[in-house]
Design a protein around this motif. Structure first.
Motif, PDB file in Angstrom:
ATOM      1  N   UNK A 145       0.828  -1.213   0.000  1.00  0.00           N
ATOM      2  CA  UNK A 145       0.000   0.000   0.000  1.00  0.00           C
ATOM      3  C   UNK A 145       0.861   1.261   0.000  1.00  0.00           C
ATOM      4  N   UNK A 146       1.896   1.272   0.820  1.00  0.00           N
ATOM      5  CA  UNK A 146       2.726   2.484   0.929  1.00  0.00           C
ATOM      6  C   UNK A 146       3.566   2.739  -0.313  1.00  0.00           C
ATOM      7  N   UNK A 157      -7.990   3.626   9.866  1.00  0.00           N
ATOM      8  CA  UNK A 157      -7.159   4.777  10.201  1.00  0.00           C
ATOM      9  C   UNK A 157      -7.871   5.606  11.268  1.00  0.00           C
ATOM     10  N   UNK A 158      -7.102   6.175  12.201  1.00  0.00           N
ATOM     11  CA  UNK A 158      -7.676   6.855  13.368  1.00  0.00           C
ATOM     12  C   UNK A 158      -7.552   8.375  13.268  1.00  0.00           C
ATOM     13  N   UNK A 166      -4.658  13.356  13.247  1.00  0.00           N
ATOM     14  CA  UNK A 166      -4.979  12.092  12.599  1.00  0.00           C
ATOM     15  C   UNK A 166      -5.673  12.149  11.259  1.00  0.00           C
ATOM     16  N   UNK A 167      -6.153  13.334  10.859  1.00  0.00           N
ATOM     17  CA  UNK A 167      -6.905  13.431   9.600  1.00  0.00           C
ATOM     18  C   UNK A 167      -6.059  14.022   8.482  1.00  0.00           C
ATOM     19  N   UNK A 168      -5.401  15.132   8.757  1.00  0.00           N
ATOM     20  CA  UNK A 168      -4.642  15.835   7.715  1.00  0.00           C
ATOM     21  C   UNK A 168      -3.683  14.936   6.958  1.00  0.00           C
ATOM     22  N   UNK A 169      -3.040  14.024   7.669  1.00  0.00           N
ATOM     23  CA  UNK A 169      -2.003  13.175   7.084  1.00  0.00           C
ATOM     24  C   UNK A 169      -2.475  12.365   5.871  1.00  0.00           C
ATOM     25  N   UNK A 170      -3.772  12.079   5.831  1.00  0.00           N
ATOM     26  CA  UNK A 170      -4.309  11.252   4.761  1.00  0.00           C
ATOM     27  C   UNK A 170      -4.561  12.029   3.483  1.00  0.00           C
ATOM     28  N   UNK A 175       2.176  15.079   2.042  1.00  0.00           N
ATOM     29  CA  UNK A 175       2.373  13.832   2.787  1.00  0.00           C
ATOM     30  C   UNK A 175       2.269  12.600   1.891  1.00  0.00           C
ATOM     31  N   UNK A 176       2.449  12.790   0.589  1.00  0.00           N
ATOM     32  CA  UNK A 176       2.578  11.641  -0.315  1.00  0.00           C
ATOM     33  C   UNK A 176       4.032  11.189  -0.198  1.00  0.00           C
ATOM     34  N   UNK A 177       4.246  10.148   0.582  1.00  0.00           N
ATOM     35  CA  UNK A 177       5.600   9.735   0.953  1.00  0.00           C
ATOM     36  C   UNK A 177       5.765   8.238   0.692  1.00  0.00           C
ATOM     37  N   UNK A 178       6.350   7.875  -0.427  1.00  0.00           N
ATOM     38  CA  UNK A 178       6.521   6.454  -0.755  1.00  0.00           C
ATOM     39  C   UNK A 178       7.195   5.679   0.365  1.00  0.00           C
ATOM     40  N   UNK A 179       6.622   4.522   0.670  1.00  0.00           N
ATOM     41  CA  UNK A 179       7.198   3.660   1.691  1.00  0.00           C
ATOM     42  C   UNK A 179       6.704   3.919   3.094  1.00  0.00           C
ATOM     43  N   UNK A 180       5.856   4.941   3.264  1.00  0.00           N
ATOM     44  CA  UNK A 180       5.358   5.289   4.601  1.00  0.00           C
ATOM     45  C   UNK A 180       3.872   4.972   4.687  1.00  0.00           C
ATOM     46  N   UNK A 181       3.532   3.979   5.475  1.00  0.00           N
ATOM     47  CA  UNK A 181       2.131   3.598   5.607  1.00  0.00           C
ATOM     48  C   UNK A 181       1.381   4.640   6.424  1.00  0.00           C
ATOM     49  N   UNK A 182       0.096   4.769   6.176  1.00  0.00           N
ATOM     50  CA  UNK A 182      -0.801   5.722   6.845  1.00  0.00           C
ATOM     51  C   UNK A 182      -0.361   7.166   6.641  1.00  0.00           C
ATOM     52  N   UNK A 183       0.288   7.390   5.495  1.00  0.00           N
ATOM     53  CA  UNK A 183       0.485   8.756   5.011  1.00  0.00           C
ATOM     54  C   UNK A 183      -0.603   8.955   3.960  1.00  0.00           C
TER      55      UNK A 183
END
Length: 263
Positions: A145-146, A157-158, A166-170, A175-183
């Motif tokens: 996914x990441x 996701x919380x 907890x919301x903005x990051x999505x 915050x489009x960061x390859x390899x980082x889950x829940x970004x």
């Protein structure tokens, strides 16, 4: 067992996330068609036996910042088919328009694999074939996914109390960061959304802040990088005689310094 408002501040949402940079899901009409083809009321009331609350948008309903007036995507098979036709995906001789992969972990079947099984059956009605890919473990799923190796996935996701946490990051494009889950693993980009979230993060007037988040929610639900399913319920099971059990909005992540046996 403690229920009531337990865990509301954690804000856990179960959702179907789309990879919006990957065809055919790069077309909002296709994403909306999928939303209209799925019956969220059936998911909540039948598959999940009415034990969960519907999550219509990115901020949990229990939050004072939630917008209850966003598009609900009520079941409408005719509308789903029309959108897919409009998007240029006619059905083939076998009735299939295209195939999508649905990813899920091998845990939490009730809000994961079971829902994808239902979606596979339901989306077949509008000519979408779904191939379910169950990851053998969490790291495998997270890597896929990441790194954007997916079409759509069930995810949990919380909110974590305040949207800034907890919301903005999505949704923010930075915050489009390859390899980082829940970004921002949907790779969703909208300049207006970035501006709204940046403004809301520093706005101190409650009414103005609410208005900013209301507009943000309307845009995100309309452009649907995510189809929001349900709030994940929290329950606490404890032995009779134990007092001071956390039963507030922070649930099991609350301090437990008052936990003791009844005298």
């Amino acid at each position: 067992m403690v229920e009531a408002d337990l865990g509301q501040a954690i804000g856990p949402i179960n959702w179907l996330a789309y990879n919006v940079k990957k065809a055919p899901l790069d077309d909002v009409r296709v994403r909306k068609a999928i939303n209209y083809a799925l019956d969220r009321d059936f998911i909540v009331n039948v598959l999940l036996q009415g034990q969960v609350e519907t999550a219509p948008g990115p901020i949990v309903p229990g939050s004072p910042l939630a917008n209850a007036n966003v598009e609900n995507y009520d079941l409408d098979i005719d509308k789903a088919n029309a959108l897919l036709d409009e998007a240029g995906h006619p059905a083939g001789a076998d009735g299939i328009r295209f195939t999508l992969t649905g990813d899920v972990t091998n845990g939490g079947e009730e809000m994961g694999r079971n829902l994808l099984d239902y979606m596979k059956s339901q989306l077949r009605k509008v000519g979408i074939n779904v191939e379910i890919r169950v990851a053998p473990d969490f790291p495998t799923w997270a890597q896929r996914i990441s790194n954007y190796d997916y079409d759509m996935t069930i995810d949990k996701v919380f909110n974590w109390g305040d949207p800034v946490i907890g919301v903005n990051r999505t949704y923010i494009s930075s915050n489009i960061r390859p390899g980082v889950i829940w970004s921002n693993t949907q790779q969703y980009e909208n300049t207006k959304v970035d501006e709204l979230l940046a403004s809301a993060a520093t706005e101190v007037d409650p009414e103005k802040r609410k208005a900013l988040y209301d507009e943000f929610q309307e845009i995100v639900v309309d452009e649907t990088p995510i189809y929001f399913l349900n709030v994940i319920p929290y329950n606490t099971v404890y032995k009779k005689g134990l007092v001071g059990v956390p039963d507030g909005i922070w649930g099991p992540v609350s301090p437990m310094d008052d936990l003791r046996w009844e005298e």
